[in-house]
Design a protein around this motif. Sequence first.
Motif, PDB file in Angstrom:
ATOM      1  N   VAL A  92      30.323  38.935  45.699  1.00 28.76           N
ATOM      2  CA  VAL A  92      31.295  39.300  44.669  1.00 28.76           C
ATOM      3  C   VAL A  92      32.706  38.948  45.124  1.00 28.76           C
ATOM      4  N   ALA A  93      32.972  39.080  46.413  1.00 35.16           N
ATOM      5  CA  ALA A  93      34.308  38.757  46.927  1.00 35.16           C
ATOM      6  C   ALA A  93      34.644  37.289  46.694  1.00 35.16           C
ATOM      7  N   ALA A  94      33.647  36.417  46.786  1.00 33.56           N
ATOM      8  CA  ALA A  94      33.890  34.992  46.551  1.00 33.56           C
ATOM      9  C   ALA A  94      34.192  34.728  45.084  1.00 33.56           C
ATOM     10  N   LEU A  95      33.504  35.449  44.192  1.00 30.35           N
ATOM     11  CA  LEU A  95      33.788  35.311  42.769  1.00 30.35           C
ATOM     12  C   LEU A  95      35.169  35.871  42.440  1.00 30.35           C
ATOM     13  N   ALA A  96      35.529  36.975  43.097  1.00 35.79           N
ATOM     14  CA  ALA A  96      36.838  37.583  42.867  1.00 35.79           C
ATOM     15  C   ALA A  96      37.970  36.648  43.283  1.00 35.79           C
ATOM     16  N   ALA A  97      37.700  35.802  44.259  1.00 35.57           N
ATOM     17  CA  ALA A  97      38.729  34.868  44.737  1.00 35.57           C
ATOM     18  C   ALA A  97      39.085  33.818  43.682  1.00 35.57           C
ATOM     19  N   LEU A  98      38.272  33.707  42.637  1.00 36.01           N
ATOM     20  CA  LEU A  98      38.564  32.758  41.561  1.00 36.01           C
ATOM     21  C   LEU A  98      39.700  33.252  40.657  1.00 36.01           C
ATOM     22  N   ILE A  99      40.035  34.526  40.769  1.00 32.53           N
ATOM     23  CA  ILE A  99      41.014  35.140  39.859  1.00 32.53           C
ATOM     24  C   ILE A  99      42.409  35.069  40.465  1.00 32.53           C
ATOM     25  N   ALA A 100      43.338  34.520  39.711  1.00 31.41           N
ATOM     26  CA  ALA A 100      44.746  34.448  40.124  1.00 31.41           C
ATOM     27  C   ALA A 100      45.592  35.037  39.001  1.00 31.41           C
ATOM     28  N   PRO A 101      46.063  36.275  39.133  1.00 29.84           N
ATOM     29  CA  PRO A 101      46.834  36.901  38.054  1.00 29.84           C
ATOM     30  C   PRO A 101      48.051  36.067  37.672  1.00 29.84           C
ATOM     31  N   PRO A 102      48.224  35.767  36.388  1.00 30.87           N
ATOM     32  CA  PRO A 102      49.347  34.925  35.960  1.00 30.87           C
ATOM     33  C   PRO A 102      50.644  35.722  35.860  1.00 30.87           C
ATOM     34  N   ALA A 103      51.746  35.006  35.932  1.00 38.08           N
ATOM     35  CA  ALA A 103      53.061  35.654  35.800  1.00 38.08           C
ATOM     36  C   ALA A 103      53.298  36.160  34.391  1.00 38.08           C
ATOM     37  N   SER A 104      52.498  35.712  33.429  1.00 37.37           N
ATOM     38  CA  SER A 104      52.704  36.103  32.028  1.00 37.37           C
ATOM     39  C   SER A 104      52.216  37.509  31.709  1.00 37.37           C
ATOM     40  N   ILE A 105      51.534  38.163  32.648  1.00 43.62           N
ATOM     41  CA  ILE A 105      51.136  39.549  32.413  1.00 43.62           C
ATOM     42  C   ILE A 105      52.400  40.394  32.243  1.00 43.62           C
ATOM     43  N   GLY A 106      52.459  41.137  31.158  1.00 45.51           N
ATOM     44  CA  GLY A 106      53.627  41.975  30.889  1.00 45.51           C
ATOM     45  C   GLY A 106      54.778  41.253  30.210  1.00 45.51           C
ATOM     46  N   ARG A 107      54.551  40.055  29.700  1.00 51.07           N
ATOM     47  CA  ARG A 107      55.652  39.283  29.123  1.00 51.07           C
ATOM     48  C   ARG A 107      56.273  39.962  27.901  1.00 51.07           C
ATOM     49  N   HIS A 108      55.526  40.843  27.243  1.00 50.33           N
ATOM     50  CA  HIS A 108      56.062  41.499  26.045  1.00 50.33           C
ATOM     51  C   HIS A 108      57.281  42.367  26.352  1.00 50.33           C
ATOM     52  N   ARG A 109      57.432  42.741  27.623  1.00 49.51           N
ATOM     53  CA  ARG A 109      58.565  43.598  27.989  1.00 49.51           C
ATOM     54  C   ARG A 109      59.902  42.876  27.817  1.00 49.51           C
ATOM     55  N   GLU A 110      59.865  41.567  27.704  1.00 46.93           N
ATOM     56  CA  GLU A 110      61.089  40.788  27.532  1.00 46.93           C
ATOM     57  C   GLU A 110      61.428  40.561  26.059  1.00 46.93           C
ATOM     58  N   HIS A 111      60.666  41.188  25.163  1.00 46.41           N
ATOM     59  CA  HIS A 111      60.845  40.925  23.734  1.00 46.41           C
ATOM     60  C   HIS A 111      61.113  42.211  22.955  1.00 46.41           C
ATOM     61  N   ASP A 112      61.653  42.027  21.766  1.00 48.18           N
ATOM     62  CA  ASP A 112      61.921  43.122  20.836  1.00 48.18           C
ATOM     63  C   ASP A 112      60.638  43.461  20.086  1.00 48.18           C
TER      64      ASP A 112
END
Length: 249
Positions: A210-230
């Motif tokens: 499972v650790a090898a599969l987890a290594a495929l995940i790279a959280p993007p910088a776009s998480i939480g982007r709504h905080r910059e908007h109205d």
Amino acid sequence: MSMIEHGPDPTQAPIAVGAIGGSGTRVLARILKGAGVFMGTRLNESEDNLDFTDRFRHREVLALPDPAFQARLRQFEGLSRAGMRAAGQQRWGWKEPNTHVVIERILRSYPHMRYVHLLRSGLDMAFSANQRQAWFWGPHFLERPVAEPPGPRDMLAYFCEVHRRISTVAARPENRDRVLFLQYEALCARPEAEIARLMGFLGLEPAEPVAALAALIAPPASIGRHREHDLSVFDPADLAYLERTQPAP
């Protein structure tokens, strides 16, 4: 010939992944491939199964009589199973975000299948540049015109409507334990735990750790982007729906 003779084999147990475009399904396809699932021969750079796209990403599919729909599904199954056998694998499936549009009919065809619906923050998705799906299917599901490209208000309205519909499908007794909502942000925050939950739902014992599969995940910088908007641009009813239905990751 009867409709059944034209239909897919109901003994099959495929795995399907769908979502609103831009939710991060590519990483799920890679995780499933790493777990030994054959995900198709013709894949684009996003790992979408183009054999599925060719047959089902058409507005006409919404009104197809059942025999014609089943014939397309049987063609798709035949290609998938042939590829699976050639690859020496034992499970088959596909990733194509638009799967959710026709998932109700596909679930009826395969009593043993499993469907994974990847959810990303509805507010983040409202500001996504990936707007094609909301434009393409939005007029049907929202029952009103949708601009091209859709604005954030329409994007969130579409997100909420898709979530309502899939939640209704998942709640039906015949679909119990057959539909999994997987939160993208949780997958990024707790990859090993969420992958283990996914594998349990699918009944898979991956050859890779499972650790090898987890290594495929790279959280993007776009998480939480709504905080910059109205957020005042959104329908208050849609915001209230999100508050009730989208858990914190």
